[in-house]
Each structure stands twice: as structure tokens, then as C-alpha cells.
Design an enzyme around this catalytic site. Sequence first.
Site, short mmCIF file in Angstrom:
data_model
loop_
_atom_site.label_atom_id
_atom_site.label_comp_id
_atom_site.label_asym_id
_atom_site.label_seq_id
_atom_site.Cartn_x
_atom_site.Cartn_y
_atom_site.Cartn_z
N ASP A 157 25.18 73.97 50.48
CA ASP A 157 25.42 72.67 49.85
C ASP A 157 24.80 71.60 50.73
O ASP A 157 24.84 71.70 51.97
CB ASP A 157 26.91 72.40 49.67
CG ASP A 157 27.15 71.11 48.90
OD1 ASP A 157 27.11 71.16 47.66
OD2 ASP A 157 27.36 70.06 49.54
N GLU A 188 24.25 67.29 51.44
CA GLU A 188 24.53 65.88 51.17
C GLU A 188 23.22 65.13 51.42
O GLU A 188 22.52 65.40 52.41
CB GLU A 188 25.64 65.35 52.07
CG GLU A 188 26.98 66.03 51.88
CD GLU A 188 27.51 65.97 50.45
OE1 GLU A 188 27.26 64.94 49.78
OE2 GLU A 188 28.15 66.94 50.01
N HIS A 195 32.83 66.18 48.76
CA HIS A 195 31.51 65.57 48.97
C HIS A 195 31.09 65.62 50.43
O HIS A 195 30.41 64.72 50.92
CB HIS A 195 31.48 64.13 48.44
CG HIS A 195 31.64 64.04 46.96
ND1 HIS A 195 30.67 64.45 46.08
CD2 HIS A 195 32.69 63.60 46.21
CE1 HIS A 195 31.10 64.26 44.84
NE2 HIS A 195 32.32 63.76 44.89
#
Length: 558
Positions: free
Chosen positions: A84, A86, A224
Site C-alpha cells: 500500500d 500513500e 490511510h
Amino acid sequence: MQLRLDSADRLVELVEERRGPVFAEEAARRLFALRHAPVGLARSLLEDVVGEDARLAWCGDAVGLAEPPGADLPLDRATFVVVDLETTGLRPGSSHICEIGAVRVRQFELGEEFELLVDPGVPLAPAISALTGLHDSELRGQAHPGIAVRRFLEFAGDAVLVAHNARFDLAFLDRETERLTGARLAGPVVDTVGLARRLLEGRTRRAGLASLAQFFGTAARPCHRALPDAQATAEILIQLIGLAQERGAHTVAELVELAAPRVRKVYAKRSLAFGAPTSPGVYLFRGAHDNVLYVGRARDLRARLRSYFRSDRQRPAVEAALQALERIEWRVCGSELEAALEELRLLRELRPPGNARNTRPDRYVYLRKRGDSVVCSTKPSPIGPLKSRARARLAARALRADEIDRPERAFPRLRSKLQDLVERRRFEDAARLRDRIAALEDVVRTVRRLERLRRTRCCVLVPSAETGYARGIFVANGRIADVRTLASRLEVEAGLAAAARPGTEEVDELLLIGTFLRRPPPELRVAPLDAEAILRLAAALPAVQRAEPRARARARAA
């Protein structure tokens, strides 16, 4: 590097067109515009392209599509790395990675973890900081994106990559990998969004990470941040693999196939676009009885036609035309402007059902005075012609009879009335008046634009489809007076004579010319209606390759 990547994309398209391996000689001729390429030379030219792209592989002296590495590996023996990212924004070109998190999954159990902050080199937007909790002070001095991606690739090794909405994360990773190695990431990729939509159809309406984490009751909660989101995605992956096995999936390839978005039925018709040139032109979608379903134009016919079969669903009318499509006809033009004029002519003559923008001059309307009011009418007047009857009616309701000669005089009165309605909290009446003012503004802009175009007198020069010549479009008296291939002064004189004669105004053609004059493509030139000026610009038109007289004669004879 970019040239090699573009060559690889073109080579993949060529193999798809042939539906099988392509001999090296033909591939080299197509990619490098060679007349003749011996096998040895062809292989040496193609070696870098094929060797650095995981989609391609040598099949003897031919180039074919490669099987993704690890695709036939059983699920219980496969190693997955769930990643993942950001980022500072949504676009890989202008946005950058600011955090990477990953979890290794082996034998359906969570394993080693990877977490790394990244210095994006640009300040974080306040919205990104609020969403992720990251701040510039934390990221400053951390690993450069290229170094961070290199470390992640070392961690991932040859494992199967997994991501939630993999298209987003892989786009950023691919970009950095191209900078590092000159090649994109190889190997299969599993997207848990597509996998969840396929396996949980009817059980949950949403496939977002937070929704799936709640559905499966994961220990990690998405927030997040890269590592917690990767942990949650890894737990979801294990649950989804169990459901996939119940559906009969036993290998990585079968899992990837389940995760892939459902292919639109029209994708199987993509071969109808094979062979289309990269030139400007018009295209016609034809049905089972050779009837025209849809007409369009393109600056690059090949790219435009292939886009219909690669993108998501089109608007309903075009999608219906694609469902009934049996044959694609294309006609090459010398320029995008000429293609646009040809499209306009075909729309007017054929009126295909898939085109919402059919040109119907008989449906144009005008604003005129009737007693003490302003009405929308088909009878010609100075306020028009207008294409949208609905917008014209709204504008008519905003005008008074004494304002019809100069509609812009109504704006102060209307805006004052709008302000008064807002202050009195009559919001529904204010919304209706706002829409009428917007429609009147559209009408005024259209009328002013038409007035400017009616005064336009020029010759628009573009390349011709016939090599060695320019195409002249003579504009005068509110219409396109003539369109000619300027092979000699005689053609120029004939065009000027046609421009001097009066004729019927053609609004659609006039507006189209106005669009190209306002934003001209690089190959377009504009000359006054003067023979010498036209001939001088035609000779200097950069997109036109001047041919020798003998070459022209040979081309005509052929």
C-alpha cells in the site's frame, strides 16, 4: 528509454493483431520503418525491446507474448506481498510517493513487514496531511522515491504483488521502476477490489478497504497509513483466497483471472480495428446489414478506434452501436480539420442513431419579438440560429420585447432581480431566474461568435491526403465557399472566385471553422483571400512533403 517503451507497446499491439508470434523481420520493418531487415539485423534491433519487457518473449526467430512468471504456481505454495502506498496526489506524473507499507503472506499466514517513509521532494497539501497524519517535517530527509522503491523491490523479490485498487499503486511503482531499470514490473498482480466484487457479489455493496475490513472483521483497521492499510488488505486477501478456492481457483493465474474486471463483450471485437492507420480521418461503425450505426472523427484513427475496446463503458448510444458492430470503415484525410468537415457531412446525410450530435438545420431556432413578449421561433431573425430549443426558450423568458435588439442590456436588470429574490429568501424563484440568465448568456455568446465568423474572410490551409499538396478551405460570406486541393494557381483562382459569390449560410460548418481558428493545430495556416499569399503559405506548409514531378506521375499511375 521512453522510445523503447513505446516500441514495446507497438510490438505488443502487432502481436495481438496477428493473434500469434510475428517474425523478427516483419516486426523490425514495422517498428523501424525498414524496407528490408535480415533475420540477424532484425533480432539485434529488437533484442533490447523484447529482453526488457516482461510481456514479450522470443519464439525462435519470432516475437510472441510471454506467460507471466509464477502464474501457474499453486495458491498454497505461492508467496504474496501486499503493498500500500500513500502519495501526495492521484497522478503518478505530477504526484509522488510519501510512504510505502507491505506485508508478506506465505502459506496463508502473515509474515514479515516493510514500512518506509519517503521524501517526495514537494510539500504535502493540507488535505493530504489531514487525511494521513503525515507532515513535511517527518518526511524531510527520508529516502528518495527511487531508493525507497528499490528497497521495496528487494523486499518483494519474485512474490506475487497484491494491492487494493492495484491500478493506482502499481502506476506509481511502475513509474519509479522505469526510472531505475527502464522496464515495468513483471509478474502477475492481484487486485483485491476486483476479487471482492467477484466473490462477494450480492453479499456487500461496497468494495472499499474500510467496508471490507468491517465485513471480514480484520484485526488491523485501515487509517490511510501505508502499513496498517497493507495489514488489513493482507487479512482480506487470505479470506478472499479461501472463497476463491471454493470457486475452483487453485493457481495464481486463476486467482488473477477472478480478480480481473469482467471483460466487456465488445472487447472481443477489437480485431475490427486492427490495421487502422495513425493518420487523421473519419470512421463509420456498420451493423449486420451494413447500416451505419455511428460516425466519428480522429486525429489518430488507430488510437481512437482501439480506445473504444480498452476503456470502460461508453455512453449508452455508443455502447449500443458497439454491441451491434460488425464492421469498421475508415477514410483517411489529410488533417483533423478535413476529417471534422467530412464527419459533419456524413452526420447530415446519414443521421446515424449512435450520434447524439446529429446536425439538423431544420431544427434551428431564433428569438424574435411577438407583441409584448419574446418567443422562440423557427422564423429567421438576427438572434440566431440557435441549436438548443430548450436553452433558447429559457433565454426568451428572461427578455422583454424592448430588449430583443440588444439582449446584453437585460443583464443588469436580471441580476438586480436575482439579488432581490435571494435577499427575500425566494430561493426556488431565484434558481429559475439564475438558469434563465445563464441561458441568455449562452445565446449572447453564440450570437457574438456568429457575427465575428460571418465577417471572416480567409483561406485555411491544411495538409492534403494526397502527398505533396496542400488543401485550401475558402471561408467567406458566412460559409465555406469551396474546398480544393491546391495543385496549381488555377485551383487557387477557382477557390477565390467561389468565395466572391454569395451563398447560403451553413452555421455548423462556420462554427466548426471557428473552433479550429480559435485553437489551431500545428499544421494549420491561415492566409487572406489573396492568390500570392495563399500560394506562398501553401508552399511553406511544414506538414506537406513536396514531391518531385516524376514521383507524382508514378503515384498517379499506380
